[in-house]
Write a protein that holds these residues in place. Sequence first.
Motif, PDB file in Angstrom:
ATOM      1  N   PRO A 335      41.342  11.402   8.314  1.00  0.00           N
ATOM      2  CA  PRO A 335      40.054  10.841   8.732  1.00  0.00           C
ATOM      3  C   PRO A 335      39.072  10.683   7.570  1.00  0.00           C
ATOM      4  O   PRO A 335      38.969  11.556   6.714  1.00  0.00           O
ATOM      5  CB  PRO A 335      39.534  11.847   9.756  1.00  0.00           C
ATOM      6  N   CYS A 336      38.372   9.559   7.553  1.00  0.00           N
ATOM      7  CA  CYS A 336      37.278   9.331   6.594  1.00  0.00           C
ATOM      8  C   CYS A 336      36.167   8.594   7.338  1.00  0.00           C
ATOM      9  O   CYS A 336      35.944   7.394   7.126  1.00  0.00           O
ATOM     10  CB  CYS A 336      37.759   8.523   5.393  1.00  0.00           C
ATOM     11  N   PRO A 337      35.441   9.293   8.230  1.00  0.00           N
ATOM     12  CA  PRO A 337      34.369   8.661   8.984  1.00  0.00           C
ATOM     13  C   PRO A 337      33.114   8.463   8.132  1.00  0.00           C
ATOM     14  O   PRO A 337      33.004   9.018   7.030  1.00  0.00           O
ATOM     15  CB  PRO A 337      34.107   9.645  10.118  1.00  0.00           C
ATOM     16  N   LYS A 338      32.160   7.688   8.649  1.00  0.00           N
ATOM     17  CA  LYS A 338      30.893   7.501   7.927  1.00  0.00           C
ATOM     18  C   LYS A 338      30.142   8.815   7.795  1.00  0.00           C
ATOM     19  O   LYS A 338      29.527   9.088   6.756  1.00  0.00           O
ATOM     20  CB  LYS A 338      29.996   6.500   8.671  1.00  0.00           C
ATOM     21  N   TYR A 339      30.193   9.617   8.870  1.00  0.00           N
ATOM     22  CA  TYR A 339      29.419  10.856   8.894  1.00  0.00           C
ATOM     23  C   TYR A 339      30.293  11.990   9.420  1.00  0.00           C
ATOM     24  O   TYR A 339      31.260  11.774  10.154  1.00  0.00           O
ATOM     25  CB  TYR A 339      28.201  10.740   9.810  1.00  0.00           C
ATOM     26  N   PHE A 340      29.932  13.216   9.021  1.00  0.00           N
ATOM     27  CA  PHE A 340      30.530  14.390   9.640  1.00  0.00           C
ATOM     28  C   PHE A 340      29.490  15.502   9.589  1.00  0.00           C
ATOM     29  O   PHE A 340      28.913  15.768   8.532  1.00  0.00           O
ATOM     30  CB  PHE A 340      31.806  14.843   8.927  1.00  0.00           C
ATOM     31  N   THR A 341      29.251  16.135  10.733  1.00  0.00           N
ATOM     32  CA  THR A 341      28.251  17.192  10.825  1.00  0.00           C
ATOM     33  C   THR A 341      28.940  18.546  10.840  1.00  0.00           C
ATOM     34  O   THR A 341      29.863  18.778  11.615  1.00  0.00           O
ATOM     35  CB  THR A 341      27.384  17.043  12.082  1.00  0.00           C
ATOM     36  N   GLY A 343      27.800  22.821  10.244  1.00  0.00           N
ATOM     37  CA  GLY A 343      26.746  23.790   9.954  1.00  0.00           C
ATOM     38  C   GLY A 343      25.360  23.202  10.092  1.00  0.00           C
ATOM     39  O   GLY A 343      24.452  23.553   9.343  1.00  0.00           O
ATOM     40  N   HIS A 344      25.197  22.255  11.002  1.00  0.00           N
ATOM     41  CA  HIS A 344      23.920  21.596  11.283  1.00  0.00           C
ATOM     42  C   HIS A 344      23.478  20.646  10.162  1.00  0.00           C
ATOM     43  O   HIS A 344      22.329  20.204  10.137  1.00  0.00           O
ATOM     44  CB  HIS A 344      22.815  22.622  11.568  1.00  0.00           C
ATOM     45  N   TRP A 345      24.365  20.371   9.212  1.00  0.00           N
ATOM     46  CA  TRP A 345      24.087  19.369   8.181  1.00  0.00           C
ATOM     47  C   TRP A 345      24.908  18.125   8.479  1.00  0.00           C
ATOM     48  O   TRP A 345      26.094  18.219   8.825  1.00  0.00           O
ATOM     49  CB  TRP A 345      24.463  19.877   6.799  1.00  0.00           C
ATOM     50  N   LYS A 346      24.284  16.970   8.318  1.00  0.00           N
ATOM     51  CA  LYS A 346      24.995  15.714   8.508  1.00  0.00           C
ATOM     52  C   LYS A 346      25.388  15.158   7.150  1.00  0.00           C
ATOM     53  O   LYS A 346      24.542  14.762   6.350  1.00  0.00           O
ATOM     54  CB  LYS A 346      24.107  14.707   9.255  1.00  0.00           C
ATOM     55  N   PHE A 347      26.676  15.175   6.863  1.00  0.00           N
ATOM     56  CA  PHE A 347      27.181  14.681   5.587  1.00  0.00           C
ATOM     57  C   PHE A 347      27.592  13.210   5.722  1.00  0.00           C
ATOM     58  O   PHE A 347      28.002  12.767   6.802  1.00  0.00           O
ATOM     59  CB  PHE A 347      28.398  15.501   5.140  1.00  0.00           C
ATOM     60  N   GLN A 348      27.509  12.481   4.626  1.00  0.00           N
ATOM     61  CA  GLN A 348      27.910  11.074   4.633  1.00  0.00           C
ATOM     62  C   GLN A 348      28.559  10.709   3.308  1.00  0.00           C
ATOM     63  O   GLN A 348      28.523  11.460   2.337  1.00  0.00           O
ATOM     64  CB  GLN A 348      26.706  10.169   4.873  1.00  0.00           C
ATOM     65  N   ASN A 349      29.161   9.531   3.285  1.00  0.00           N
ATOM     66  CA  ASN A 349      29.787   9.021   2.074  1.00  0.00           C
ATOM     67  C   ASN A 349      28.819   8.137   1.312  1.00  0.00           C
ATOM     68  O   ASN A 349      27.812   7.673   1.854  1.00  0.00           O
ATOM     69  CB  ASN A 349      31.055   8.232   2.421  1.00  0.00           C
ATOM     70  N   ASP A 350      29.140   7.893   0.052  1.00  0.00           N
ATOM     71  CA  ASP A 350      28.333   6.989  -0.756  1.00  0.00           C
ATOM     72  C   ASP A 350      28.266   5.633  -0.061  1.00  0.00           C
ATOM     73  O   ASP A 350      29.292   5.061   0.318  1.00  0.00           O
ATOM     74  CB  ASP A 350      28.974   6.844  -2.142  1.00  0.00           C
ATOM     75  N   ASP A 351      27.038   5.124   0.109  1.00  0.00           N
ATOM     76  CA  ASP A 351      26.821   3.850   0.818  1.00  0.00           C
ATOM     77  C   ASP A 351      27.343   3.868   2.251  1.00  0.00           C
ATOM     78  O   ASP A 351      27.583   2.819   2.854  1.00  0.00           O
ATOM     79  CB  ASP A 351      27.460   2.678   0.062  1.00  0.00           C
ATOM     80  N   LYS A 352      27.558   5.075   2.776  1.00  0.00           N
ATOM     81  CA  LYS A 352      27.971   5.259   4.177  1.00  0.00           C
ATOM     82  C   LYS A 352      29.265   4.528   4.532  1.00  0.00           C
ATOM     83  O   LYS A 352      29.442   4.058   5.652  1.00  0.00           O
ATOM     84  CB  LYS A 352      26.840   4.807   5.124  1.00  0.00           C
ATOM     85  N   PHE A 353      30.186   4.443   3.565  1.00  0.00           N
ATOM     86  CA  PHE A 353      31.441   3.749   3.856  1.00  0.00           C
ATOM     87  C   PHE A 353      32.334   4.620   4.727  1.00  0.00           C
ATOM     88  O   PHE A 353      32.143   5.826   4.865  1.00  0.00           O
ATOM     89  CB  PHE A 353      32.160   3.353   2.569  1.00  0.00           C
ATOM     90  N   GLN A 354      33.344   4.016   5.292  1.00  0.00           N
ATOM     91  CA  GLN A 354      34.374   4.722   6.034  1.00  0.00           C
ATOM     92  C   GLN A 354      35.710   4.057   5.749  1.00  0.00           C
ATOM     93  O   GLN A 354      35.755   2.893   5.324  1.00  0.00           O
ATOM     94  CB  GLN A 354      34.089   4.728   7.539  1.00  0.00           C
ATOM     95  N   ILE A 355      36.767   4.795   5.942  1.00  0.00           N
ATOM     96  CA  ILE A 355      38.114   4.240   5.806  1.00  0.00           C
ATOM     97  C   ILE A 355      38.815   4.425   7.143  1.00  0.00           C
ATOM     98  O   ILE A 355      39.056   5.560   7.571  1.00  0.00           O
ATOM     99  CB  ILE A 355      38.907   4.937   4.688  1.00  0.00           C
ATOM    100  N   LYS A 356      39.112   3.336   7.800  1.00  0.00           N
ATOM    101  CA  LYS A 356      39.783   3.408   9.098  1.00  0.00           C
ATOM    102  C   LYS A 356      41.304   3.411   8.913  1.00  0.00           C
ATOM    103  O   LYS A 356      41.845   2.584   8.188  1.00  0.00           O
ATOM    104  CB  LYS A 356      39.366   2.234   9.969  1.00  0.00           C
ATOM    105  N   ASN A 357      41.936   4.366   9.550  1.00  0.00           N
ATOM    106  CA  ASN A 357      43.395   4.479   9.522  1.00  0.00           C
ATOM    107  C   ASN A 357      43.936   4.609   8.101  1.00  0.00           C
ATOM    108  O   ASN A 357      45.024   4.137   7.784  1.00  0.00           O
ATOM    109  CB  ASN A 357      44.045   3.266  10.207  1.00  0.00           C
ATOM    110  N   GLY A 358      43.163   5.237   7.224  1.00  0.00           N
ATOM    111  CA  GLY A 358      43.585   5.397   5.837  1.00  0.00           C
ATOM    112  C   GLY A 358      44.339   6.689   5.606  1.00  0.00           C
ATOM    113  O   GLY A 358      44.330   7.605   6.418  1.00  0.00           O
ATOM    114  N   THR A 359      44.993   6.781   4.452  1.00  0.00           N
ATOM    115  CA  THR A 359      45.724   7.986   4.067  1.00  0.00           C
ATOM    116  C   THR A 359      44.808   8.931   3.284  1.00  0.00           C
ATOM    117  O   THR A 359      43.727   8.547   2.830  1.00  0.00           O
ATOM    118  CB  THR A 359      46.929   7.633   3.185  1.00  0.00           C
TER     119      THR A 359
END
Length: 555
Positions: A335-341, A343-359
């Motif tokens: 999984p590489c979603p845009k966000y993942f929460t 410990g009450h922190w919302k983490f994100q990727n650079d430029d909020k990208f995501q990878i769908k069905n990626g390795t």
Amino acid sequence: MGNRRRVAERRKTRPAVIGGMIAVVVVGAGAGAYALYGGGAAADDGTRASDQKAKVKTGPLSPAEVNTTARAFLTAWQSQKADRAAAATDDTSAARSLLTGYTKDAHIKDVTLTPGKPTGDKVPFSVKGTVSYKGTDKPLAYDSALTVVRRTSDGKPLVDWHAAVVHPDLRDGDTLVTGAAGTPPVKALDRDGGELTTKKYASIGPILDGLREKYGKEAGGKAGIELRVVRGKSAEAKDLSDKTLLELSEGTPGTVKTTLDPALQEAAEKQVAKKAKSSVVLLRVSTGEILAAANASPGFNTAFQGSLAPGSTMKVITSSLLIEKGLASADKKHPCPKYFTYGHWKFQNDDKFQIKNGTFKASFARSCNTAFISQAPKLKNDDLTKEAQQVFGLGLNNWAIGVPSFDGAVPVQSAAQMGASLIGQGGVRMNPLNMASVSATVKAGTFHQPYLVSPDVDGRKLAKAARTMPASALSQLRELMAYTAAYGTAAEAMSGVGGDVGAKTGSAEVDGQKKPNGWFTAYRGDLAAAGVVQQGGHGGSTAGPIVAALLKAGG
């Protein structure tokens, strides 16, 4: 150099007004000093100033306040009136101690202090004097600066006291001493027998200081007479070596041979000179020998002693952990979603990208934060710490490289901070030496403690790791780094670096910085390197070219 350590009321009367800008500080205590510190002056209305209710002044300092305060301090210092000079600062005790020692311990006399043009609240000044010790005199000259601040309690302008006001190489808690150096000088040699000097290699000063601290007595030299900085116990100074400022009589140096390669050290110096606040280290993978180490800022050896969040280069260690635990596999979906929460922190990727069905390989190569933090709920708080210590030899404070170094830190953390540690933030701290060692461990398959001086010189023991990665995890980790060097965020920097290569980029956010610190770690054949450019931005475009150039230079 002695016991070297590695590697913080004036009377309320109105002063008479002295016209004009600060140009030359008067010599002696005389009339000028009395005018600045006159006692018992009456107020204009005939009442004593001390009888009036003081009104606390606030707001920015005026040029006159800056000039008068700076003049009072410099005049008193030049006149060897330590108590009077200290009274013009916001830390009377510390100032009095250091200024008294300036004369009594450092044996500096005939001091002339010449102020420059103020810039706001900051006043630069030059220092000229003579160091005189047991019949030997030598001139001393350097530049320094002071800053004037307003005391909150009564609005009074005072010199903002730090030891660096007295000399820019001082940290709070340090002292200046002139005398027979307890530690003889050393002549440091590269691996080919050539002498290492700051004239040849601009950033090597802290390394030379560290070599003298460690090997001065063992190398067979004879101490001379010198003015030196003796480090205190402050957090700022505790990891620094004592520093020679002026040599009054030469000692006889002993000889210490290092592992530095002259051609590669020269290449490293040229590379860091291109990028402000950059540092780099190059290692031989099979042995741990340090072949080059350089810093754009020569005053501190960030390459060996820096303590910085390594950002996504830490994902090399995190990946080894996840693969070992069966939570990730190079070619399996991950999984590489845009966000993942977490410990009450919302983490994100650079430029909020995501990878769908990626390795997982795709997530590593593109440096997907959420691919790693999404696994935090499945990990124990100490898993990452154990992986770093047991496999990569980090964070145990047991490296003995030949000069002071910081061995990295991966503290046990929980909740959001533990999640942040997986991507090289939180409490994780590294430097280029540590991260070069990480790449070397991946390439070699086992940890070899880096060293600058062979352990054969003094019989010291090098640190060892408790275990190696399982073969399957190791081969996958090499695959991830090779893919990143060819197709991922490291591809542009590694273009043209042939052979068996692997790399990882990183960007570490730092509070108060507009740009993150850029990191890059890589290997090529029997070489491994890592670099950082503080406040540089993305590691692939800042530290990457520096590291790649060194790997190319290594042949």
